[in-house]
Every structure is written in structure tokens, then in C-alpha cells.
Design an enzyme around this catalytic site. Sequence first.
Site, short mmCIF file in Angstrom:
data_model
loop_
_atom_site.label_atom_id
_atom_site.label_comp_id
_atom_site.label_asym_id
_atom_site.label_seq_id
_atom_site.Cartn_x
_atom_site.Cartn_y
_atom_site.Cartn_z
N GLN A 153 35.22 27.99 25.44
CA GLN A 153 35.44 29.25 26.14
C GLN A 153 34.46 30.33 25.70
OE1 GLN A 153 37.74 29.23 28.82
NE2 GLN A 153 37.29 27.15 28.13
N HIS A 156 70.19 55.63 62.01
CA HIS A 156 70.43 54.25 61.60
C HIS A 156 71.86 53.84 61.94
CE1 HIS A 156 66.69 54.53 59.39
NE2 HIS A 156 66.83 53.31 58.89
N HIS A 214 31.30 30.86 27.78
CA HIS A 214 31.41 31.45 29.11
C HIS A 214 30.74 32.82 29.19
CE1 HIS A 214 33.64 29.08 31.95
NE2 HIS A 214 34.58 28.79 31.09
N GLU A 243 45.23 33.31 28.62
CA GLU A 243 44.87 32.59 29.84
C GLU A 243 45.07 31.09 29.63
OE1 GLU A 243 40.93 32.13 32.74
OE2 GLU A 243 40.70 32.71 30.65
N HIS A 244 44.48 30.54 28.56
CA HIS A 244 44.63 29.13 28.21
C HIS A 244 45.29 29.02 26.84
CE1 HIS A 244 40.77 29.44 30.56
NE2 HIS A 244 41.38 28.51 31.27
#
Length: 426
Positions: free
Chosen positions: A251, A412, A254, A319-320
Site C-alpha cells: 500500500q 394534508h 501507491h 480501508e484494508h
Amino acid sequence: MNIKRIEESVSLRRSLDQGTEEQRKAVLEIIDEVRTKGDMALLSYTEKWDGARLDSLRVTKEEIIQAYDAFPTSINVVIQEAAENIREYHEKQVRQSWLSTKEDGTILGQKVTALDAVGVYVPGGKAAYPSSVLMNVIPAQVASVGRIAMVTPPAANGSVPAGVLVAADILGVDEIYKVGGAQAVAALAYGTETIRPVDKIVGPGNIFVALAKKEVYGLVDIDSIAGPSEIVVLADETANAHEVAADMLSQAEHDERASCVLVTTCGELAERVALEVEKQLTDLPREDIARASINEFGAIYVTESMEEALRVVNELAPEHLEVMTKEPMNLLPFIKHAGAIFLGRYSSEPVGDYFAGPNHVLPTNGTARFSSGLSVDEFVKKSSIIMYSQQALEDNVDKIAAFARLEGLEAHARAVEARFKKRGEF
């Protein structure tokens, strides 16, 4: 990497990158230019930001053919198999419309309808991502979205990475445009002479893409405001330090702002992983990016117990999340917040990125506390169905009218009473 002992009061979540005021102003200017000048603005910005001087925005069939010629057949086969796995997984998510009838003749239900048109943003820049094509397009196709338009920034020579084009063609996507950045998001939202507007925009991008998606939300729907990638590894003394370090670096490469964290109950493992990370960094092709990530957003936390480690994991809401413990399945009930959960030594995070089937578009920056990964649900909308019978309304008209008058809404109340009163009786 720094090894830290966790204190009960520690705050672990990093702040969400909202961009600078200058970046937001630039995005607003780009959106306005595209909205008013259409293709002319897209071509101008593509030349300015990507260095590509284009005659046409749309990818041609000839470019698709050239992409196949430049792409290894063996990888083509891998993409096709990955696509099958992803499709099979997402087909299990499909929701059905339903109707329910009560004894008084009332019919209630829900109608599930696919979106008419979706725009998929496939990032460029530091790397090409055919996997992003698969993960964003396939759930839309499974949901039966009518039209899928893909945008991606071109290289300076005007080309799009072969892998991206091959992946799109394997899925049958033939509406592909060579435009990226905030200008691509604006084109999908407002439309231009070449690009028709869509109803929803999905797919990750840089801060300008994220800010643009935020600005057009409301005119169109979006999936999320994606932040840099994150991984947390939860490990005990049985984990392999070499493997943990490798997964963290998967990761880190990235993006310089990617976050890589180890949470462990074993101090010895923490020390071995720190050494392994440094060792493995030295021969990574993207060492500079990974090292910046590790130095700025990497961490190793040592806890006194697994209960404390789980508290840390849930606070991070990554995230992971990889669980590399002796009995990883036993910990699953205690994991509350994570975009994707990888259990066991052989469930390395890239398995989910590319091949297993679940979606890799996941919540970041701790938003896994309240949101989920991309799914078929993102590409449908749900309409409630109400068909009241005469008997049902007769039985409940006074209750409904009373509720309406409680809120000061006389019209209504009269609307339901009108079915049983003659003109002028109110």
C-alpha cells in the site's frame, strides 16, 4: 519505523484531506469553464495539464486494436478471469423488487431500478489501473445500468495505457474519453458537445478529482470522496515479519500519503517488521513513494492484549484490514469498522485488489465507521410503492388527518378526507 506503545487515550485517526482554498478555487474555475465552453475547455485543459494536444476526445476502435497488439496475451487472460470472479461476487448482491399485500387489500412494496447513466473515472498519473476499470464497471453492469461512460487522463502523446483499454473492451465498454482531472468530472456532470451527462460519477482520483466530485454532488450522485490508500495489519506472535512488511509496502507504493500500520501484541514481531520494512524498501522500483509514505504515515503499535489491539483497529477504521493471527476467524465478530477484512496468512491484500471478487473501491480516512465499499447497490435506486385500498383508507383516514393537523398541515388532512366528503363539507 517508529514503534509505539498504545495509551488508552490515544487518537489514531488522521484528518481528512480537504484540499487548500487555492485548489478549491481552481476546481471551481475549471468546472465553470467546462460548463460554459464544453469541449473547447476539455481540450485546452488536457493540453495544459497532461501535455496532450488532441484532435478528438473519444478513444477510437483503432486505438483499442492497437492496445491488444501492445498487451501480453497472458495478462489478457488473467484480466478475463479476474473479471469473472468480480462479476460472480457482485451478482450475489443484486436486490429484487418486492410487493406485499395485506388483508385489507393494501399493496406495499419497493421497486429497484438501475441508473440510466454512470461515469467511471479511471486514474492515471503515477500508475495505470486496469483493476479500477473492472471494479467500477462490473457492479454497474450487474445492476443493469443503461450507459457507462469512462474517462481517463491521456499520456502526453495522447495515448491511454493499453491495459486500461483492454480491460474496458473485455467488459464491453466502448464509450471512453481521453480526459482526466476536475475537467473530466465537470464534463460527466454537465455534459459537453462530445460527452453526454451522467447520473452518477464513481472512481478514485487525485485531490482535484475529489474536490470536483464534491462540488458537483447534488447535480449528480457520487460514490465517495476517496482518500489515500490505507492498510492495517493486526498480528500476533505467529505472524511472519517478512510477509507483514511486504503487505504494508504493497500500500505504501501507491502514494506518498498512503498509510501503513501494524497493530500487534508482540513486541518482538514489531521490531522484526521494522527491520524488514527497511530492508524491502531498498530494492522497490517505487522506493521514493513508498519511503515517503512509511516515514510520514507508517506506524507500528504494540498493545498489551488482543482486546486492546481490536480497540485500536476499530478506532482506525481502515480501508484494508489484514488479520494475521493464529485463529483469525475467531476475531471476526469483534471487528466493527473496516472497508475490507482479509483473514489469514494467505489472504494478502493484493488478492482483493485484483482477483478474489470483492470490490477494491473502499472507504478511507476512517469513513469505514459509517460507509461501505462500492457495490451493486451504488448503481440502483429504490422507489417505495403504496397502493391503499378503500377499506384501508376508511380505517385510517381519521388517524392520518389528525397527524396532519398536529403538524399544522390542514391541506394534508383534507386531501385524505376528500375521498369521503362531498365538495364544501370541510
